[in-house]
Motif scaffolding. Structure first.
Motif, PDB file in Angstrom:
ATOM      1  N   VAL A 182      33.724  36.967  45.674  1.00 46.24           N
ATOM      2  CA  VAL A 182      34.822  37.917  45.546  1.00 46.24           C
ATOM      3  C   VAL A 182      34.245  39.318  45.395  1.00 46.24           C
ATOM      4  O   VAL A 182      33.213  39.507  44.745  1.00 46.24           O
ATOM      5  CB  VAL A 182      35.757  37.549  44.373  1.00 46.24           C
ATOM      6  N   ARG A 183      34.888  40.263  46.027  1.00 51.85           N
ATOM      7  CA  ARG A 183      34.536  41.684  45.917  1.00 51.85           C
ATOM      8  C   ARG A 183      35.697  42.362  45.211  1.00 51.85           C
ATOM      9  O   ARG A 183      36.804  42.451  45.759  1.00 51.85           O
ATOM     10  CB  ARG A 183      34.303  42.259  47.308  1.00 51.85           C
ATOM     11  N   ALA A 184      35.441  42.820  43.981  1.00 52.90           N
ATOM     12  CA  ALA A 184      36.527  43.321  43.121  1.00 52.90           C
ATOM     13  C   ALA A 184      36.451  44.834  42.958  1.00 52.90           C
ATOM     14  O   ALA A 184      35.377  45.386  42.729  1.00 52.90           O
ATOM     15  CB  ALA A 184      36.446  42.646  41.754  1.00 52.90           C
ATOM     16  N   GLN A 185      37.599  45.477  43.071  1.00 52.88           N
ATOM     17  CA  GLN A 185      37.699  46.906  42.779  1.00 52.88           C
ATOM     18  C   GLN A 185      37.722  47.110  41.266  1.00 52.88           C
ATOM     19  O   GLN A 185      38.275  46.286  40.532  1.00 52.88           O
ATOM     20  CB  GLN A 185      39.002  47.471  43.377  1.00 52.88           C
ATOM     21  N   PRO A 186      37.159  48.214  40.782  1.00 50.61           N
ATOM     22  CA  PRO A 186      37.223  48.467  39.337  1.00 50.61           C
ATOM     23  C   PRO A 186      38.655  48.760  38.908  1.00 50.61           C
ATOM     24  O   PRO A 186      39.438  49.334  39.660  1.00 50.61           O
ATOM     25  CB  PRO A 186      36.321  49.700  39.153  1.00 50.61           C
ATOM     26  N   ARG A 187      39.004  48.320  37.697  1.00 51.43           N
ATOM     27  CA  ARG A 187      40.346  48.546  37.166  1.00 51.43           C
ATOM     28  C   ARG A 187      40.415  49.899  36.440  1.00 51.43           C
ATOM     29  O   ARG A 187      39.398  50.424  35.997  1.00 51.43           O
ATOM     30  CB  ARG A 187      40.699  47.424  36.179  1.00 51.43           C
ATOM     31  N   ALA A 188      41.620  50.417  36.317  1.00 55.07           N
ATOM     32  CA  ALA A 188      41.838  51.661  35.571  1.00 55.07           C
ATOM     33  C   ALA A 188      42.029  51.332  34.087  1.00 55.07           C
ATOM     34  O   ALA A 188      42.590  50.285  33.738  1.00 55.07           O
ATOM     35  CB  ALA A 188      43.065  52.380  36.120  1.00 55.07           C
ATOM     36  N   PHE A 189      41.569  52.254  33.226  1.00 55.78           N
ATOM     37  CA  PHE A 189      41.700  52.063  31.787  1.00 55.78           C
ATOM     38  C   PHE A 189      42.439  53.244  31.177  1.00 55.78           C
ATOM     39  O   PHE A 189      42.350  54.356  31.691  1.00 55.78           O
ATOM     40  CB  PHE A 189      40.306  51.913  31.152  1.00 55.78           C
ATOM     41  N   PRO A 190      43.157  53.047  30.056  1.00 53.42           N
ATOM     42  CA  PRO A 190      43.312  51.776  29.352  1.00 53.42           C
ATOM     43  C   PRO A 190      43.985  50.725  30.230  1.00 53.42           C
ATOM     44  O   PRO A 190      44.849  51.047  31.042  1.00 53.42           O
ATOM     45  CB  PRO A 190      44.165  52.124  28.135  1.00 53.42           C
ATOM     46  N   PHE A 191      43.569  49.469  30.054  1.00 49.38           N
ATOM     47  CA  PHE A 191      44.066  48.367  30.857  1.00 49.38           C
ATOM     48  C   PHE A 191      45.067  47.561  30.038  1.00 49.38           C
ATOM     49  O   PHE A 191      44.825  47.261  28.868  1.00 49.38           O
ATOM     50  CB  PHE A 191      42.892  47.480  31.280  1.00 49.38           C
ATOM     51  N   LEU A 192      46.191  47.205  30.660  1.00 46.94           N
ATOM     52  CA  LEU A 192      47.206  46.413  29.961  1.00 46.94           C
ATOM     53  C   LEU A 192      47.141  44.960  30.411  1.00 46.94           C
ATOM     54  O   LEU A 192      47.246  44.671  31.604  1.00 46.94           O
ATOM     55  CB  LEU A 192      48.604  46.969  30.247  1.00 46.94           C
ATOM     56  N   VAL A 193      46.981  44.078  29.448  1.00 40.36           N
ATOM     57  CA  VAL A 193      47.013  42.637  29.718  1.00 40.36           C
ATOM     58  C   VAL A 193      48.442  42.157  29.509  1.00 40.36           C
ATOM     59  O   VAL A 193      48.961  42.231  28.390  1.00 40.36           O
ATOM     60  CB  VAL A 193      46.057  41.881  28.772  1.00 40.36           C
ATOM     61  N   SER A 194      49.077  41.705  30.579  1.00 39.74           N
ATOM     62  CA  SER A 194      50.468  41.266  30.446  1.00 39.74           C
ATOM     63  C   SER A 194      50.696  39.864  30.993  1.00 39.74           C
ATOM     64  O   SER A 194      51.803  39.334  30.908  1.00 39.74           O
ATOM     65  CB  SER A 194      51.397  42.252  31.163  1.00 39.74           C
ATOM     66  N   MET A 195      49.659  39.270  31.571  1.00 39.83           N
ATOM     67  CA  MET A 195      49.783  37.903  32.093  1.00 39.83           C
ATOM     68  C   MET A 195      48.441  37.188  31.979  1.00 39.83           C
ATOM     69  O   MET A 195      47.403  37.811  31.826  1.00 39.83           O
ATOM     70  CB  MET A 195      50.247  37.910  33.551  1.00 39.83           C
ATOM     71  N   LEU A 196      48.501  35.861  32.040  1.00 41.05           N
ATOM     72  CA  LEU A 196      47.289  35.046  32.114  1.00 41.05           C
ATOM     73  C   LEU A 196      47.531  33.962  33.153  1.00 41.05           C
ATOM     74  O   LEU A 196      48.664  33.675  33.529  1.00 41.05           O
ATOM     75  CB  LEU A 196      46.964  34.409  30.756  1.00 41.05           C
ATOM     76  N   GLU A 197      46.441  33.341  33.600  1.00 43.00           N
ATOM     77  CA  GLU A 197      46.572  32.220  34.527  1.00 43.00           C
ATOM     78  C   GLU A 197      45.620  31.109  34.102  1.00 43.00           C
ATOM     79  O   GLU A 197      44.718  31.315  33.283  1.00 43.00           O
ATOM     80  CB  GLU A 197      46.262  32.661  35.967  1.00 43.00           C
ATOM     81  N   ARG A 198      45.854  29.921  34.646  1.00 44.94           N
ATOM     82  CA  ARG A 198      44.911  28.831  34.398  1.00 44.94           C
ATOM     83  C   ARG A 198      44.913  27.893  35.590  1.00 44.94           C
ATOM     84  O   ARG A 198      45.872  27.855  36.380  1.00 44.94           O
ATOM     85  CB  ARG A 198      45.234  28.081  33.120  1.00 44.94           C
ATOM     86  N   HIS A 199      43.832  27.119  35.697  1.00 47.98           N
ATOM     87  CA  HIS A 199      43.641  26.209  36.827  1.00 47.98           C
ATOM     88  C   HIS A 199      43.537  24.783  36.283  1.00 47.98           C
ATOM     89  O   HIS A 199      42.490  24.381  35.788  1.00 47.98           O
ATOM     90  CB  HIS A 199      42.390  26.603  37.607  1.00 47.98           C
ATOM     91  N   PRO A 200      44.637  24.028  36.359  1.00 53.20           N
ATOM     92  CA  PRO A 200      44.640  22.696  35.734  1.00 53.20           C
ATOM     93  C   PRO A 200      43.741  21.680  36.426  1.00 53.20           C
ATOM     94  O   PRO A 200      43.400  20.658  35.830  1.00 53.20           O
ATOM     95  CB  PRO A 200      46.114  22.278  35.807  1.00 53.20           C
ATOM     96  N   LEU A 201      43.339  21.963  37.673  1.00 54.70           N
ATOM     97  CA  LEU A 201      42.558  20.971  38.431  1.00 54.70           C
ATOM     98  C   LEU A 201      41.076  21.282  38.495  1.00 54.70           C
ATOM     99  O   LEU A 201      40.330  20.553  39.155  1.00 54.70           O
ATOM    100  CB  LEU A 201      43.120  20.846  39.853  1.00 54.70           C
ATOM    101  N   GLY A 202      40.633  22.345  37.826  1.00 53.10           N
ATOM    102  CA  GLY A 202      39.200  22.585  37.907  1.00 53.10           C
ATOM    103  C   GLY A 202      38.697  23.731  37.069  1.00 53.10           C
ATOM    104  O   GLY A 202      39.438  24.667  36.741  1.00 53.10           O
ATOM    105  N   SER A 203      37.417  23.632  36.707  1.00 55.04           N
ATOM    106  CA  SER A 203      36.719  24.753  36.088  1.00 55.04           C
ATOM    107  C   SER A 203      36.593  25.879  37.113  1.00 55.04           C
ATOM    108  O   SER A 203      36.782  25.676  38.323  1.00 55.04           O
ATOM    109  CB  SER A 203      35.339  24.299  35.612  1.00 55.04           C
ATOM    110  N   GLN A 204      36.284  27.070  36.621  1.00 56.37           N
ATOM    111  CA  GLN A 204      36.100  28.213  37.521  1.00 56.37           C
ATOM    112  C   GLN A 204      35.022  29.118  36.949  1.00 56.37           C
ATOM    113  O   GLN A 204      35.136  29.580  35.811  1.00 56.37           O
ATOM    114  CB  GLN A 204      37.406  28.994  37.687  1.00 56.37           C
ATOM    115  N   ALA A 205      33.980  29.350  37.752  1.00 55.46           N
ATOM    116  CA  ALA A 205      32.865  30.188  37.311  1.00 55.46           C
ATOM    117  C   ALA A 205      32.834  31.487  38.103  1.00 55.46           C
ATOM    118  O   ALA A 205      33.101  31.501  39.315  1.00 55.46           O
ATOM    119  CB  ALA A 205      31.542  29.456  37.485  1.00 55.46           C
ATOM    120  N   PHE A 206      32.496  32.570  37.393  1.00 56.78           N
ATOM    121  CA  PHE A 206      32.243  33.879  37.994  1.00 56.78           C
ATOM    122  C   PHE A 206      30.853  34.322  37.559  1.00 56.78           C
ATOM    123  O   PHE A 206      30.562  34.347  36.366  1.00 56.78           O
ATOM    124  CB  PHE A 206      33.258  34.918  37.510  1.00 56.78           C
TER     125      PHE A 206
END
Lengths: 164, 164
Positions: free
Chosen positions: B63-87
Motif C-alpha cells: 500500500v502507498r499511503a498519503q500522509p494525514r492532516a493533523f490534528p487527526f480525528l478518529v471517528s471509526m474503526l474496522e476489523r477483519h474477522p477472517l484474518g490477521s493483518q500486518a503492516f
C-alpha cells in the motif's frame, strides 16, 4: 568438479522471474485500487503465501544479512517443499542477488533485485540463500514455520561465479 | 455526539501492544539464530499469520499511503474477522500511527510506530485504517485475500483527537 563458469546477472522483472515465483513491487495489476477513503492505493495480492503439511503455519520473520564478498561462487542451492518463501528488503536502497534454478543440475539464473523489489519463491523452487550486497541489509521473511522437514540442500555439479 | 476528547500517543512496544497483536521488529526472541553459514541472523516467527474460512488465503500486498492532516480525528474503526493483518514500513524512516481498541465503545489507544516497526493485528482486532505521517509512505501488507465478508466498520460513539 567441472570448471567454474561465469553466471550473467539479469535485471529482475516479473516476467523473467515468473517460472520461479513472484516479484513483490508496486505494479499496476488488475487488483490495484484506492482504499481508506482515497488516502491510499493498494497493490493487491502481489504474492500468494502457500504453506502445506500438518504442524506448520505461515509467519513473519526478519533477517539481518551481512554483505557477501565478490566474485561470489554459487556451489549449492536449497528448496522448501512445504512452503513458499518471500524476502522483502526493508529499505529501498538495499540491493541483493536472487539465484534460482529449475533443478540443481540445470544452469542457474541470477537476478539483481533493487529499488525495493522483493521476491516470493514458489513452494519447492530451488534457490540460493540470501546474497546481500553493499552493506548489512534487513529483510522481512514470510514463510512456513513449525515442524516437518522443510529444507533440502543440494551441492551443484559445477560452481558458478558471479561478478558484480 | 459527545465532545471530542484528546487521545494520548504512546510509544509502540511489544508489551503494550500485546493485547492487540504483534510488533514486527528485530528482537532477541528465543527463536533468533544464525543462518546461511553464519552470514545472517534470523529473528524467527515475530508474527503469526492467521487466516480462516473457505475461499480465502494469505497473500502479500503493498500500500502507498498519503500522509494525514493533523490534528487527526478518529471517528471509526474496522476489523477483519477472517484474518490477521500486518503492516510493515518499507523504509526505516517511515513513521505512522496505530490506533486500536478492544471494542468500538472502549477508549482507543494510539501508538507511534517508528524505526521500521511493523504491526500485525490479531484476527478480529478493532483498528483504524493506516495513518501515515510526514510523507507518502509504502508498506507491505500481509493479510487474507479472497471471497467472504472480511471487513466490518463501526462508527464510534465519540470522536478522539490526535495531535502530533
Amino acid at each position: 568438479m567441472d570448471e567454474v563458469r561465469l553466471l550473467a546477472v539479469e535485471p529482475l522483472t516479473r516476467e523473467a522471474f515468473a517460472p520461479y515465483g513472484e516479484v513483490i513491487e508496486p505494479a499496476a495489476t488488475k487488483g490495484t485500487h484506492g482504499i481508506n477513503a482515497g488516502t491510499a492505493e493498494r497493490f493487491h495480492a502481489l504474492a500468494r503465501i502457500d504453506v502445506v503439511g500438518p504442524d506448520g503455519h505461515a509467519a513473519i520473520s526478519q533477517v539481518r544479512a551481512q554483505p557477501r564478498a565478490f566474485p561470489f561462487l554459487v556451489s549449492m542451492l536449497e528448496r522448501h517443499p512445504l512452503g513458499s518463501q518471500a524476502f522483502v528488503p526493508l529499505d529501498p536502497a538495499i540491493r541483493y542477488l536472487v539465484v534460482v534454478a529449475h533443478d540443481p543440475g540445470a544452469t542457474p539464473r541470477a537476478f539483481l533485485a533493487e529499488h525495493g523489489q522483493g521476491v516470493n519463491y514458489h513452494r519447492g523452487t530451488w534457490h540460493h540463500p540470501l546474497i546481500a550486497l553493499d552493506r548489512v541489509s534487513d529483510f522481512l521473511i514470510v514463510d512456513r514455520v513449525g515442524a516437518g522437514e522443510n529444507c533440502e540442500e543440494a551441492a551443484l555439479p559445477r560452481q558458478w561465479r558471479i561478478e558484480i
